[in-house]
Structures are given as structure tokens and as C-alpha cells.
Design an enzyme around this catalytic site. Sequence first.
Site, PDB file in Angstrom:
ATOM      1  N   GLU A 111      -4.741   7.816  -3.111  1.00 37.26           N
ATOM      2  CA  GLU A 111      -5.231   6.557  -2.548  1.00 37.26           C
ATOM      3  C   GLU A 111      -5.530   5.546  -3.664  1.00 37.26           C
ATOM      4  O   GLU A 111      -5.482   4.345  -3.446  1.00 37.26           O
ATOM      5  CB  GLU A 111      -6.483   6.854  -1.704  1.00 37.26           C
ATOM      6  CG  GLU A 111      -6.780   5.845  -0.622  1.00 37.26           C
ATOM      7  CD  GLU A 111      -5.693   5.695   0.434  1.00 37.26           C
ATOM      8  OE1 GLU A 111      -4.832   6.592   0.555  1.00 37.26           O
ATOM      9  OE2 GLU A 111      -5.702   4.667   1.117  1.00 37.26           O
ATOM     10  N   HIS A 146       1.801   4.486  -2.786  1.00 35.12           N
ATOM     11  CA  HIS A 146       1.887   5.935  -2.551  1.00 35.12           C
ATOM     12  C   HIS A 146       3.264   6.451  -2.973  1.00 35.12           C
ATOM     13  O   HIS A 146       3.389   7.497  -3.604  1.00 35.12           O
ATOM     14  CB  HIS A 146       1.688   6.245  -1.060  1.00 35.12           C
ATOM     15  CG  HIS A 146       0.258   6.212  -0.593  1.00 35.12           C
ATOM     16  ND1 HIS A 146      -0.736   6.950  -1.194  1.00 35.12           N
ATOM     17  CD2 HIS A 146      -0.340   5.539   0.427  1.00 35.12           C
ATOM     18  CE1 HIS A 146      -1.894   6.727  -0.551  1.00 35.12           C
ATOM     19  NE2 HIS A 146      -1.682   5.872   0.423  1.00 35.12           N
ATOM     20  N   HIS A 192       0.836  -1.207   0.000  1.00 36.21           N
ATOM     21  CA  HIS A 192       0.000   0.000   0.000  1.00 36.21           C
ATOM     22  C   HIS A 192       0.877   1.266   0.000  1.00 36.21           C
ATOM     23  O   HIS A 192       0.751   2.122  -0.884  1.00 36.21           O
ATOM     24  CB  HIS A 192      -0.905  -0.019   1.232  1.00 36.21           C
ATOM     25  CG  HIS A 192      -1.828   1.151   1.348  1.00 36.21           C
ATOM     26  ND1 HIS A 192      -3.156   1.090   0.998  1.00 36.21           N
ATOM     27  CD2 HIS A 192      -1.614   2.427   1.760  1.00 36.21           C
ATOM     28  CE1 HIS A 192      -3.715   2.268   1.208  1.00 36.21           C
ATOM     29  NE2 HIS A 192      -2.796   3.101   1.666  1.00 36.21           N
ATOM     30  N   GLU A 193       1.771   1.354   0.979  1.00 35.89           N
ATOM     31  CA  GLU A 193       2.624   2.551   1.064  1.00 35.89           C
ATOM     32  C   GLU A 193       3.566   2.608  -0.148  1.00 35.89           C
ATOM     33  O   GLU A 193       3.902   3.690  -0.626  1.00 35.89           O
ATOM     34  CB  GLU A 193       3.419   2.572   2.371  1.00 35.89           C
ATOM     35  CG  GLU A 193       2.572   2.511   3.659  1.00 35.89           C
ATOM     36  CD  GLU A 193       1.485   3.564   3.755  1.00 35.89           C
ATOM     37  OE1 GLU A 193       1.657   4.667   3.189  1.00 35.89           O
ATOM     38  OE2 GLU A 193       0.443   3.278   4.393  1.00 35.89           O
TER      39      GLU A 193
HETATM   40 ZN    ZN Z   1      -3.129   5.195   1.835  1.00 33.05          ZN
END
Ligand code: ZN
Length: 500
Positions: free
Chosen positions: A292, A266, A262-263
Site C-alpha cells: 500500500e 501496486h 493507485h493500482e
Molecule cells: Zn491499494
Amino acid sequence: MAKAFETLCARWRDMSDLRYAEAVLGWDQQTYMPAKGNDARSRQMALLTSLAHEKLVAKDLGTLLERLLDDASLDEESRAAVREAKRDRDRAVKLPTALVRELSETAGKAHVIWVEARAKRDFALYAPILEKLVELKRREAEAIGYEGTPYDTLLDQYEPGASVKTLDPVLMKTRDIVVEMVRAIARSSRHPRTDILTRRFPPAKQEKLGLDVLTRMGFDFQSGRLDLTVHPFTTNFDVNDVRITTHYEPYWLPAGLFSIIHEGGHALYEMGLPAAWAGTPLGEARSLGIHESQSRFWENTIGRSLPFWRHAFPLAQKLFPKSLGDISLDEFHFAINAVTPSFIRIEADEITYNLHILVRYEVEKALFVDKLPVADAPALWNDLMRRYLGITPAHDADGILQDVHWSFGGFGYFPTYLLGNLYAAQWRAALRKEVPDMDARVARGELLFIKEWLNRKIHQYGRRYSSTELCTRVSGEPLNPLHFKRYLHERFDALYGLKG
Ligand code: ZN
């Protein structure tokens, strides 16, 4: 005139450097700073924030922007930079200093009270300061101005262009899609064995797995780092300096691995922003919703897919022979895609998660549009949980007191999480069209082509286009929840044996 534009960029770069310097201090605060350093650190960070703010509201910057707005000789990119700069500055200038100070002081107090109220499961303790925050945010909305409702101004802060009028149809369609899906899954007789994920997974080996995935995703370790914190996050100081963090749980494999992916999503966005525009208004991410969409695209769309695990599961079995040796790929894949209604948003699965967001959207809308008294908010929360998820929290710590966001005045923030899911599904549809053998490539462990596609289609533009323009350029149409519906059916019909 080109000189005036150069001046704008130079001044913006100074401002960005002040903000990035503050972010370095913030990163250190959450990773390595000793506890007693906190008071000095807060003071140092506040100073940098106010220096950046002074530069933003400076009168001559306003004059410069007015001149540039009328400059017909600027090319399209430069005009977009001026537009974004003006947007940022207008918001800052319209807010009275006294209101900003009152908000930040109230938020500071609210955080402490929120922590206590949550521990004591006592909403009444939190209600007075929450009421105050709602009132201050309403005054903020009045100061900035709006066409529809005061809530629009709050939404627009995190997702430029968003308003109740534009979000309502999209979110209500999403709600119907998700509620129907959750009900169908509840009727299914198939159940994943999630207990296999609670076996022993030594953190050092989890890190190995995480680093392998990050490397294949195209995370550049010469321009980024992975560290440990209680709550994973991403921060950035330049396209060539992006930090992510994770948190390993020795008896719950998904926590560490999926937060890294997830990160990592980003981080790839920040690393892929246009270097030529670094530090200028164009060199930043479009919005929280688009941000996101990057993290959730990697975490869920790719990271929880069967093709991804066709390659990664044998590696995971080698790393954790005792915990995964007797498990099949299908069992594992089903376990990491388990869907069960639960009370806590951050622990929710990919499907029910959206309903948690819709509960918060409805409550925020009630507070800011319908002027619902804060004291009545828990009842509305619980009622929505029952209607959407079929469960009612036994106490407010499992309900309205669970999230930190409102205590810092972050009303309007939650919807961006859901928008991220919708955009991610739409990117997937577009990518599939262009790369029909995508699944086969992912199953061979190839991920770099996905990063390069995202670089080309989304990252390189920074803030040049609005979210809607960007979405249309990438996928041929504005945000459309039907892509999310199709994606959910493709994955979950097979897992739960549903009739699509
Ligand atoms: Zn996030």
C-alpha cells in the site's frame, strides 16, 4: 545441500503456479466472465486453492525445511527464503482443517447477510454471524499462538511483525497529528471548488489521460493490462503478467484517474519483484503495508502534488477543454486535495482517511483484546467517529456496516492501509534527500526515475528483509510518523493557509 534448497524452490514454484492459475480465474471472474459462470468458477478456484494448500502442508516439505534451517552453508538470500517458507508453512499447518472449513463456510454465509444488513441498515441482522466470525478468528489466533494478544496474530497475517505493542505508539501519534490537522483545516476560511470535478469528463478521454500517466510511470504494457471493473484492483500471475483495473465516472474525474495511478503503483511493485526468485518465497511482496505504500506514494504523494500537475494539467485541459478550460492550475490542485470529514472510508480524502482506519483499529482491538460484545460495537464506532472526525453516522450503513472486510474474516487488515500512508511519506523524504531536484523533474513530466528508485530500494528485495529492516535500509530509521506530519504540513498548510 544446495540440492535441497533447489528442491524447496522447485516445489514452491509449483505451489505458486497453482495460486497464480487461481488468480487468473479470479481476474476473469471480475472482468469478463458471464454471470452464469459463477458457480463453476467458484468450484474451480476452490480446487486450485486446496491443491496449493495440500502442497504447502505436505509432511516431507516440513522435513525438508527443518533440514534447510540447520544448513549453515546457505547464503543470506537463501536463508531468508527458508525463513519465509517456514513462516508460511507453520501458519498453514497449525490451523486445524475443521476450523479452516468452518471459517470459509461462515464467511460465505456472512457475506450474504452483510449485504442484506447493509441494504436494510440493520446491524442486529449481522450481529450473530459477526459474533461467530470473531469467535472463529479468536480460535484461529489460539491455534497459531501469540505472545501478546490474539489480535497480534491477525495483524501479523497481513503485516508480518506487527502487534498491538508495536502499532499502538505509531498509530496514536498519527491520530494526534491527523486530528490536529483536520481541526486546523476546519477553522480555515479557504475552501476548494470541488464542483469543477463533477463536470463532464468522457471516459474515453479519461482513459487517454490515465494511459499517458501509466506510461510515464514506467508501467510495461508488454507485461501488464488495464481493464474495467466496478471496484479497481491489481492482481498478478508473474512479474511479466500484472493486471490492473479501474472504473470511470463520467461526472467525477478523480475516481478513474487516481485509481489508475493507485493500482499502477501496486503493479510496478509486482513487476519490479526479483525475477530470479519468481515463484519462490522471496519473489513476493513484503507485506500489505509495504504494498500500500507503493500505491499511495504514487496516488497521493506524487499524483496529487503540484509539480505533477504542472505537467499534467495542460494535457488535461486539452482533453477536457469545456470542463477545465476556465480553471486555473491552483484551483484544480486545491480541488483534488479537498479535506472534509465524511462517513464513508473509500470516499475519504488523504487526511481524514487515516481516522477512518483508526476507528476500525480501535473497534477490532476492543473485540479481540477487551472482549467487547459485538452488540456494543456500533456504539463504540459512532463514539470514535464523533471524537476523531466530529461527525456521527445517522445509520449503520454509513457506519459499522460499510466495509466488506469483516464478513470474510479480514480482521487486522485495515491498519495496513494507514501504514502504507506512513511509509509513503517516509519514502518521499528519503527520495528527496537523494534527488534534491525531484520536484523540477516531476514538473517536466519525468516519473521514470521514481520507479527506478523504488525498484532499486524496495522492489528488488521481495521478502528478503522485514518491513522494519527494509524501512531502515531505505530511510535510515524505522517507521516514524513525523515524516507523514511534515508531508501533510508541506502540502496542506499552503492550500488551506495554515500556520505551520
Ligand atoms: Zn491499494
